[in-house]
Scaffold this motif. Structure first.
Motif, mmCIF file in Angstrom:
data_model
loop_
_atom_site.group_PDB
_atom_site.id
_atom_site.type_symbol
_atom_site.label_atom_id
_atom_site.label_comp_id
_atom_site.label_asym_id
_atom_site.label_seq_id
_atom_site.Cartn_x
_atom_site.Cartn_y
_atom_site.Cartn_z
ATOM 1 N N LEU A 219 5.029 16.343 74.191
ATOM 2 C CA LEU A 219 6.236 15.831 73.554
ATOM 3 C C LEU A 219 7.254 16.935 73.345
ATOM 4 O O LEU A 219 8.464 16.756 73.513
ATOM 5 C CB LEU A 219 5.886 15.191 72.206
ATOM 6 N N PHE A 220 6.766 18.113 72.941
ATOM 7 C CA PHE A 220 7.648 19.246 72.666
ATOM 8 C C PHE A 220 8.400 19.647 73.933
ATOM 9 O O PHE A 220 9.609 19.873 73.911
ATOM 10 C CB PHE A 220 6.815 20.412 72.139
ATOM 11 N N ASP A 221 7.670 19.725 75.050
ATOM 12 C CA ASP A 221 8.296 20.125 76.305
ATOM 13 C C ASP A 221 9.330 19.110 76.780
ATOM 14 O O ASP A 221 10.332 19.463 77.404
ATOM 15 C CB ASP A 221 7.230 20.309 77.389
ATOM 16 N N LYS A 222 9.063 17.839 76.482
ATOM 17 C CA LYS A 222 9.994 16.791 76.904
ATOM 18 C C LYS A 222 11.215 16.700 75.998
ATOM 19 O O LYS A 222 12.163 15.966 76.296
ATOM 20 C CB LYS A 222 9.286 15.438 76.930
ATOM 21 N N GLY A 223 11.180 17.442 74.860
ATOM 22 C CA GLY A 223 12.280 17.324 73.909
ATOM 23 C C GLY A 223 12.323 15.945 73.293
ATOM 24 O O GLY A 223 13.323 15.223 73.405
ATOM 25 N N ALA A 224 11.210 15.571 72.640
ATOM 26 C CA ALA A 224 11.033 14.199 72.160
ATOM 27 C C ALA A 224 12.211 13.718 71.314
ATOM 28 O O ALA A 224 12.692 12.585 71.474
ATOM 29 C CB ALA A 224 9.735 14.098 71.357
ATOM 30 N N LEU A 225 12.706 14.571 70.416
ATOM 31 C CA LEU A 225 13.763 14.119 69.518
ATOM 32 C C LEU A 225 15.084 13.887 70.255
ATOM 33 O O LEU A 225 15.909 13.084 69.831
ATOM 34 C CB LEU A 225 13.950 15.132 68.394
ATOM 35 N N LYS A 226 15.264 14.577 71.388
ATOM 36 C CA LYS A 226 16.519 14.413 72.109
ATOM 37 C C LYS A 226 16.626 13.038 72.756
ATOM 38 O O LYS A 226 17.736 12.561 73.036
ATOM 39 C CB LYS A 226 16.637 15.508 73.169
ATOM 40 N N VAL A 227 15.488 12.438 73.053
ATOM 41 C CA VAL A 227 15.533 11.120 73.715
ATOM 42 C C VAL A 227 15.480 9.969 72.712
ATOM 43 O O VAL A 227 15.455 8.810 73.106
ATOM 44 C CB VAL A 227 14.371 10.982 74.732
ATOM 45 N N LEU A 228 15.454 10.303 71.400
ATOM 46 C CA LEU A 228 15.424 9.230 70.396
ATOM 47 C C LEU A 228 16.609 8.288 70.557
ATOM 48 O O LEU A 228 16.477 7.072 70.424
ATOM 49 C CB LEU A 228 15.431 9.833 68.982
ATOM 50 N N ALA A 229 17.756 8.872 70.817
ATOM 51 C CA ALA A 229 18.972 8.051 70.915
ATOM 52 C C ALA A 229 18.933 7.110 72.106
ATOM 53 O O ALA A 229 19.671 6.123 72.147
ATOM 54 C CB ALA A 229 20.196 8.956 71.003
ATOM 55 N N ASP A 230 18.070 7.421 73.095
ATOM 56 C CA ASP A 230 18.015 6.582 74.290
ATOM 57 C C ASP A 230 16.983 5.467 74.190
ATOM 58 O O ASP A 230 16.839 4.677 75.129
ATOM 59 C CB ASP A 230 17.674 7.460 75.515
ATOM 60 N N CYS A 231 16.238 5.407 73.081
ATOM 61 C CA CYS A 231 15.227 4.354 72.927
ATOM 62 C C CYS A 231 15.909 2.991 72.953
ATOM 63 O O CYS A 231 16.949 2.788 72.316
ATOM 64 C CB CYS A 231 14.459 4.532 71.623
ATOM 65 N N LYS A 232 15.295 2.056 73.657
ATOM 66 C CA LYS A 232 15.949 0.755 73.826
ATOM 67 C C LYS A 232 15.810 -0.152 72.620
ATOM 68 O O LYS A 232 16.593 -1.080 72.433
ATOM 69 C CB LYS A 232 15.400 0.048 75.072
ATOM 70 N N ASP A 233 14.785 0.066 71.785
ATOM 71 C CA ASP A 233 14.610 -0.773 70.593
ATOM 72 C C ASP A 233 13.873 0.017 69.523
ATOM 73 O O ASP A 233 13.450 1.169 69.733
ATOM 74 C CB ASP A 233 13.875 -2.079 70.913
ATOM 75 N N ASN A 234 13.732 -0.592 68.356
ATOM 76 C CA ASN A 234 13.094 0.107 67.235
ATOM 77 C C ASN A 234 11.590 0.280 67.425
ATOM 78 O O ASN A 234 10.992 1.157 66.799
ATOM 79 C CB ASN A 234 13.384 -0.637 65.927
ATOM 80 N N ASN A 235 10.983 -0.555 68.241
ATOM 81 C CA ASN A 235 9.554 -0.368 68.518
ATOM 82 C C ASN A 235 9.329 0.967 69.231
ATOM 83 O O ASN A 235 8.462 1.754 68.856
ATOM 84 C CB ASN A 235 9.026 -1.510 69.397
ATOM 85 N N GLU A 236 10.131 1.210 70.254
ATOM 86 C CA GLU A 236 10.024 2.462 71.002
ATOM 87 C C GLU A 236 10.417 3.649 70.118
ATOM 88 O O GLU A 236 9.785 4.715 70.148
ATOM 89 C CB GLU A 236 10.938 2.373 72.226
#
Length: 1009
Positions: A219-236
C-alpha cells in the motif's frame, strides 16, 4: 486381510495408495498460493513395525488388520508454521477430495489433567478414504476400500516426531541403561516444551509481522492515500482506509513528517464521502448494507486520533482539521464521532503529561481564544468539549499486557501554566454562557463551569492544586451570582442544589486540623461566594414560590443549617409552606397567582417527581377557595390545563361543585379537555359512569390516544368502584380502539393495577380474547406485558399458550416489524401459571412442529424450555411415552424440543432412546450431537476446553449403557469430544502465546503475576 496377506501381496497396493493420496494433496495444496507447504512424506506400513503393533494391540491373528490399524498407508503433510496448519485444516481440501473417517481421526496435543498431559507428539491425524467420485475412476478403483492416515504437522513438530520415533525404539533392558534412558526422555520432552513449542510461536509471530509489513509496504509503495480521491464509492474508500490503518499506519518510521500528507488526504476523503451516495456491497449471496459517509468519517477521524500526539504541530493541526470537519458534518452521528475525537485530543493524557505537562491544553485554549465570535458560536460544541476536559483535575491513561489492562489516573501537576489555562477556560465558558440562546445550551456550559470546582476523586491533591481549584470555584460562584437575575427558575433550582453540595463538602469540621493559611483563606472565600449566591436567588420571592411548588431538586433553608432533610421532613416542610401559599391567595392577587401557576405548569419534565407538590397546592387551593379556582377555568392555558383533574378533585364537595360540573358537561359538548376529564375519574371519590362512558366514546371518535389510554388505566385502577358489568365493556372499548391501531402501549398504562383489582375476573371470554389479540403485535413480552398476562393465565392458562402460538405465527409473517420477539427468554409472574399446562403445551408444540419444523427449536421449542427451565419428570415421562409410541417418527420433534436445554444431563435418557430408535443414517443423530456439545457462555483463556471437559464427564455413563447402538454411538461421541478438547486446547494456547508476543508478557517482569 491378515498380516501374511499384507506382507506377501498387499503392501505394494498400500504403497501405491499412499503415493496417490500424496499426489492429490500436493496438487490441491499448491493450487492455492496462500498455502505454504514444506513437503509431503508418504509410506506404507513396514511389516516389522506392523507386526509389533498388532502384537501390542493383541490382534496378531486378526483377519481384518485394516480395521485394527489405521496407518497401513500414511502421509505426513508438513507446513512451516502453526497458521499454515490451521489454514490447511480450515480449507476444503480434505473434505472435497476424501471421505473422512471421523471415528479413527485423532487430534494429538497435550491437555492438562488428561492422560495426554505429558505427551508432546503434536499432530492432526486424519483418516481418509477416496470419495465416491474419485473411487469411481478406473485408475483408483483398487483403492476403494482402503484407508490412509494423513498427519498434519509443522516443520518443528515433524523434526521432534522423527527423533522421538528413533528414541523410543530403544527399549529398556534389565540391569542396563535405565537412568540414562530416563534422562534422554526427560531432556527430549524438555526440548519440546521449552524450546520447540516456543520457537513455533516465535516463528509464527515473525511470519505474522512479515505479512503485515508486506501488506503495508504494498500500500505504501502504491501511495494508498493519493488514490483515495479516485475511489468510486464509499465502500472502496472505507476499505482503503481500513487497510491503511491496519497495515501502514502502525509501521510509519516518520509519522510526524507524514502527518500533513495523511491529514490532507483524510479531509479530501471525508469531503468526497459526503458527496457520495451509499451503495450496497454486492456479494454472491446478495447485497449487504454499504458503507456510508458516517462510516468513512468515523474511520478517518480514528486515524487522526492515532496520530494526534506525534508532535505539538500535529496536535494543533488535528484540532483544526476536526473543527473543519465538524462544520461540515451532515448528520448528528458524524458530529458525535468528531466530538469524540476532540475529547480524546483534549483529555489530560498521562503519557503526554509526563513529558510535556499541559502543553496540549494550552495550545487548544489558545486556539479557541483566537476564534472570532461567529466561529466560536458555530463551533460551540467543539469548544465546550475541549473546555470540559481542560478543567478536569486528573490525567488518565492505560497500559496493557496480553491479559491485563491497567487504568491509570493521576492528579494533574499544579503550575503557573495550569493556573493560566484554567483561568482562560473559565473566561471562555463565561462568554459562552452569556451568549447561549436557551436553557439547553446554558445547562451544558453550566456543567463545564462546575468542572472547575471539582477536586481529584482520589484525593491527595497538592496544596497548590487545591488552592487553584478553590480560587476557580469562588470565581464560578461569583459569576453565577452576577447573572442570577437573568436565569430561569429551573436553572437556578439546579444550581442551588449543586452549590449546596459544594458548600457541605467545602466546610471543614470545627475540630479539623489547621491548614495552610492561603488554602484556609481561599476556602473561606468560596463558602462566602456560595452563601452570596444563595442569598441572591432566595431574595427572589417568585423563585422561592417556584421551588416550593415544583421539582425534586429544591433546596430549603433548613438544609443550609445541617444535614440533608429526609423525605418525610422535606414533605412536611413543603406542605407547611404550601398551606401558607394557599392562604396568601385572595381575590386581589388572584390574577398574579394565575400567572405564577401558569409559570410553574410550563416547566418541561419527563419526571413524575416534578409536580406532586404543585398538584397538592392546586387541590388545596380548589378545596379552600373554589371561587378563585372557578374564575381560572376559562383562562387556564395549555400547560395549566393539564392540572384540571386536580382542580376538579379539590372542588368536589364545595359549594361551587355544581357550577364546575356544568362546566365539565359543557366541555364534553365542545369535545374539550377529554383526557383531563377522564383522568379526573381516576381520583374522584365516586366515578360518574355515564360521564366516563360519554367521554371515552368522544375520545374514540376523535382519535384521542391520551384520553383512551387514561380510560384503560382507570378501568384497571378503579375496578373496586366501577360496576363489574360496566367495567369490562368500557375496558374492551378502549382496548379495541388500540387494537385497531396496532398500538400496544396501553399495557404500559395498566400493568401495575390490572392484577390487583377485579377487572380480570369481570372480563368475558370474548373480552379476554380481545385483550390477548391486542397484545400479539407487541414487539416483546416485557415486564409490563407479563403483568397483564399473569392474571389471565391464573384462570385461563391455555389461552396464554394459544396467545404465544399466535405470536409465533405473527413472527413468520413477512410484514412483521424488525426485532419482533415472539417468545421471551424468561418468565417471572407467568411461570407458575403456565407450568401447570405441560400436557397441553406439549400438544400445541407438536402441532406447531408439524407446521414449521425447520424453525421450531427457535420458536415453539424455546417456549417450552422457558416455561420449564428444568426438564421435569412429568415432561420427561410424556416425551418417553411419545417415543415409545411413535419411535423414529417422534424423534425429530423430541430432539428439536430438547434443543433449548443445551444437552443438560437431565435430557440424556431421552437422547439415548432417540439414538436407539433411529438408524445410523438418520439426520436426527446430527442434531443429538449438536445438543450434547452445546453450552452457554464460557469465560477464561481455556473456557471452551473446560466446557468440553465438563461435557465429556457428564457423558461417561453412556459408555456403559447396555444397548449396543447407544454404546457404539457413545464411543464415537467420546472420541469426538477428545478431538475437540485437544483442538481447543491447542487453539487457546496459540491465541494466548500470540497475545503475549503482541502485547507483552508481564509474568517475565519482577513481581509479575
Amino acid at each position: 486381510m491378515n498380516f501374511d496377506e499384507y506382507e506377501r501381496n498387499k503392501r505394494p497396493d498400500y504403497k501405491a495408495f499412499a503415493e496417490t493420496i500424496a499426489t492429490i494433496l500436493d496438487a490441491a495444496i499448491k493450487a492455492d498460493p496462500a498455502n505454504r507447504l514444506q513437503q509431503i512424506q508418504r509410506r506404507e506400513k513396514n511389516p516389522i513395525s506392523l507386526k509389533a503393533k498388532l502384537a501390542k494391540f493383541g490382534v496378531s491373528e486378526s483377519d481384518k488388520i485394516e480395521d485394527e490399524v489405521k496407518d497401513l498407508a500414511a502421509c505426513r503433510v508438513i507446513f512451516y508454521t502453526n497458521a499454515d496448519v490451521k489454514r490447511f485444516l480450515s480449507s476444503d481440501i480434505l473434505r472435497s477430495n476424501f471421505t473422512i473417517d471421523w471415528d479413527r481421526t485423532k487430534v494429538h496435543h497435550p491437555v492438562p489433567g488428561t492422560e495426554s498431559e505429558g505427551r508432546f507428539f503434536v499432530s492432526d491425524n486424519i483418516v481418509v478414504q477416496l470419495n465416491e467420485q474419485r473411487a469411481a475412476a478406473p485408475e483408483y478403483a483398487k483403492f476403494r476400500a482402503m484407508r490412509c492416515e494423513i498427519q498434519v504437522q509443522t516443520t518443528l513438530n515433524h523434526a521432534w516426531s522423527e527423533m522421538e520415533h528413533d528414541v523410543y525404539k530403544i527399549k529398556p533392558v534389565a540391569g542396563f541403561g535405565k537412568d540414562l534412558l530416563e534422562g534422554i526422555h526427560t531432556r527430549f520432552n524438555k526440548v519440546m516444551r521449552e524450546m520447540l513449542i516456543p520457537a513455533g510461536y516465535e516463528f509464527q509471530k515473525i511470519v505474522d509481522d512479515y505479512n503485515r509489513l508486506a501488506s503495508g509496504r504494498e500500500l505504501f509503495d502504491k501511495g494508498a492515500l493519493k488514490v483515495l480521491a479516485d475511489c468510486k464509492d464509499n465502500n472502496e474508500r472505507h476499505e482503503l482506509l481500513e487497510r491503511f490503518k491496519s497495515y501502514v499506519l502502525p509501521h510509519l518510521d516518520d509519522a510526524a513528517g507524514a502527518h500533513a500528507e495523511i491529514r490532507g488526504a483524510l479531509v479530501v476523503a471525508v469531503q468526497a464521502a459526503r458527496r457520495t451516495k451509499t451503495s450496497p456491497i454486492s456479494t454472491p449471496w446478495g447485497d449487504l448494507p454499504g458503507k456510508s459517509a458516517e462510516d468513512v468519517v468515523e474511520l478517518a477521524t480514528n486515524i487522526l486520533d492515532h496520530l494526534r500526539y506525534v508532535s505539538l504541530d500535529a496536535a494543533e493541526a488535528t484540532f483544526d482539521t476536526l473543527s473543519e470537519l465538524y462544520l461540515g458534518a451532515a448528520t448528528d452521528k458524524e458530529a458525535e464521532q468528531i466530538l469524540k475525537n476532540v475529547k480524546s485530543l483534549a483529555s489530560h493524557n498521562f503519557e503526554v503529561w509526563k513529558s510535556g505537562a499541559p502543553v496540549i491544553q494550552d495550545m487548544l485554549v489558545r486556539r479557541i481564544k483566537g476564534w472570532d465570535g461567529a466561529t466560536l458560536e458555530a463551533l460551540r460544541p467543539v469548544a465546550l468539549t475541549v473546555l470540559h476536559q481542560v478543567l478536569r483535575p486528573e490525567s488518565t491513561g492505560t497500559s496493557a499486557t496480553y491479559k491485563t489492562v491497567t487504568m491509570i489516573t493521576a492528579n494533574v501537576v499544579p503550575s503557573d501554566a495550569l493556573t493560566r489555562i484554567r483561568a482562560a477556560s473559565i473566561d471562555l465558558l463565561e462568554q459562552l454562557f452569556r451568549t447561549a440562546l436557551d436553557d439547553v445550551e446554558r445547562r451544558k456550559v453550566k456543567q463545564a463551569l462546575l468542572d472547575a470546582t471539582r477536586f481529584p476523586q482520589r484525593g491527595g491533591a497538592e496544596s497548590a492544586l487545591r488552592l487553584t481549584i478553590l480560587e476557580n470555584s469562588s470565581r464560578v460562584a461569583r459569576f453565577f451570582t452576577s447573572v442570577a437575575t437573568t436565569l430561569s427558575h429551573e436553572l437556578l433550582q439546579t444550581l442551588e442544589e449543586s452549590f449546596l453540595w459544594l458548600y457541605r463538602h467545602t466546610r471543614r469540621p470545627a475540630d479539623a486540623p489547621a491548614e495552610d493559611p492561603p488554602i484556609a483563606v481561599a476556602r473561606s472565600a468560596f463558602i462566602d461566594a456560595i452563601l452570596a449566591f444563595r442569598d441572591r436567588i432566595n431574595a427572589n420571592s417568585d423563585f422561592v414560590v417556584y421551588k416550593t411548588l415544583v421539582g425534586f431538586e429544591s433546596v430549603f433553608p433548613p438544609e443550609w443549617e445541617g444535614d440533608s432533610m429526609d423525605f418525610q421532613a422535606e414533605e412536611a416542610y413543603r406542605n407547611a409552606r404550601i398551606s401558607e401559599l394557599v392562604a396568601d391567595v385572595n381575590a386581589a392577587n388572584a390574577d398574579a397567582w394565575l400567572k405564577t401557576m401558569q409559570r410553574c405548569a410550563s416547566t418541561k419534565s419527563n419526571d413524575l417527581a416534578t409536580f406532586p407538590s404543585f398538584g397538592r397546592f392546586i387541590e388545596e387551593l380548589a378545596r379552600t377557595k373554589p371561587e378563585i379556582v372557578e374564575s381560572y377555568l376559562d383562562r387556564l392555558g395549555e400547560d395549566l390545563a393539564a392540572f384540571l383533574p386536580t382542580m376538579l378533585r379539590g372542588m368536589e364537595g364545595t359549594p361551587r361543585w355544581s357550577a364546575a360540573k356544568q362546566r365539565v358537561d359543557q366541555w364534553l359538548t365542545q369535545r374539550r379537555y377529554l383526557s383531563q376529564i377522564l383522568w379526573y375519574q381516576r381520583f374522584t371519590d365516586k366515578i360518574d359512569v355515564a360521564l366516563f362512558k360519554r367521554a371515552l366514546g368522544l375520545a374514540i371518535e376523535d382519535g384521542n390516544d391520551r384520553a383512551v389510554m387514561n380510560a384503560a388505566e382507570i378501568c384497571a385502577a378503579r375496578s373496586d368502584v366501577i360496576p363489574r358489568e360496566e367495567n369490562g365493556s368500557i375496558f374492551a372499548s378502549a382496548i379495541g380502539y388500540f387494537k385497531a391501531k396496532n398500538d400496544t402501549d396501553w399495557a404500559n398504562a395498566i400493568w401495575a393495577n390490572f392484577g390487583s383489582g377485579s377487572l380480570p375476573v369481570s372480563l368475558t371470554e370474548e373480552q379476554i380474547d380481545l385483550v390477548l389479540s391486542a397484545l400479539v403485535p407487541r414487539r416483546s413480552i416485557d415486564t409490563s406485558a407479563e403483568w397483564v398476562l399473569a392474571p389471565v393465565a391464573k384462570h385461563h392458562p391455555k389461552k396464554i399458550i394459544d396467545f404465544f402460538g399466535e405470536r409465533l405465527k405473527q413472527r413468520d409473517d413477512e410484514d412483521v416489524v424488525d426485532h419482533y420477539e415472539a417468545v421471551p427468554f424468561s418468565f417471572t409472574t407467568l411461570l407458575p401459571h403456565l407450568a401447570a399446562t405441560g400436557e397441553y403445551l406439549l400438544e400445541r408444540c407438536r402441532a406447531w412442529h408439524r407446521e414449521r419444523p425447520e424453525l421450531f427449536e427457535y420458536r415453539g421449542g424455546r417456549l417450552l424450555s422457558v416455561v420449564f427451565p428444568e426438564l421435569t419428570p412429568e415432561l420427561e415421562s410424556h416425551l418417553k411415552t411419545m417415543l415409545a409410541t411413535d419411535g423414529a417418527g417422534a424423534a425429530r420433534f423430541v430432539v428439536d424440543l430438547l434443543a433449548g436445554y443445551r444437552g443438560s444431563p437431565a435430557t440424556h435418557e431421552l437422547y439415548k432412546l432417540i439414538v436407539d430408535a433411529v438408524s445410523n443414517e438418520d439426520q436426527v443423530l446430527g442434531s443429538v450431537e449438536v445438543a450434547l456439545i452445546s453450552m452457554g457462555v464460557v469465560s477464561g483463556e481455556f473456557g471452551m476446553v473446560e466446557a468440553y471437559q465438563r461435557k465429556k464427564n457428564e457423558f461417561q455413563p453412556w459408555l456403559t449403557d447396555s444397548r449396543p447402538r447407544v454404546k457404539a454411538y457413545a464411543e464415537a461421541h467420546d472420541r469426538m469430544l477428545d478431538r475437540m478438547i485437544a483442538a481447543e486446547q491447542r487453539r487457546s494456547e496459540e491465541d494466548l502465546e500470540a497475545r503475549k508476543r503482541e502485547y507483552g508478557d508481564d509474568t517475565e517482569k519482577p513481581g509479575g503475576q
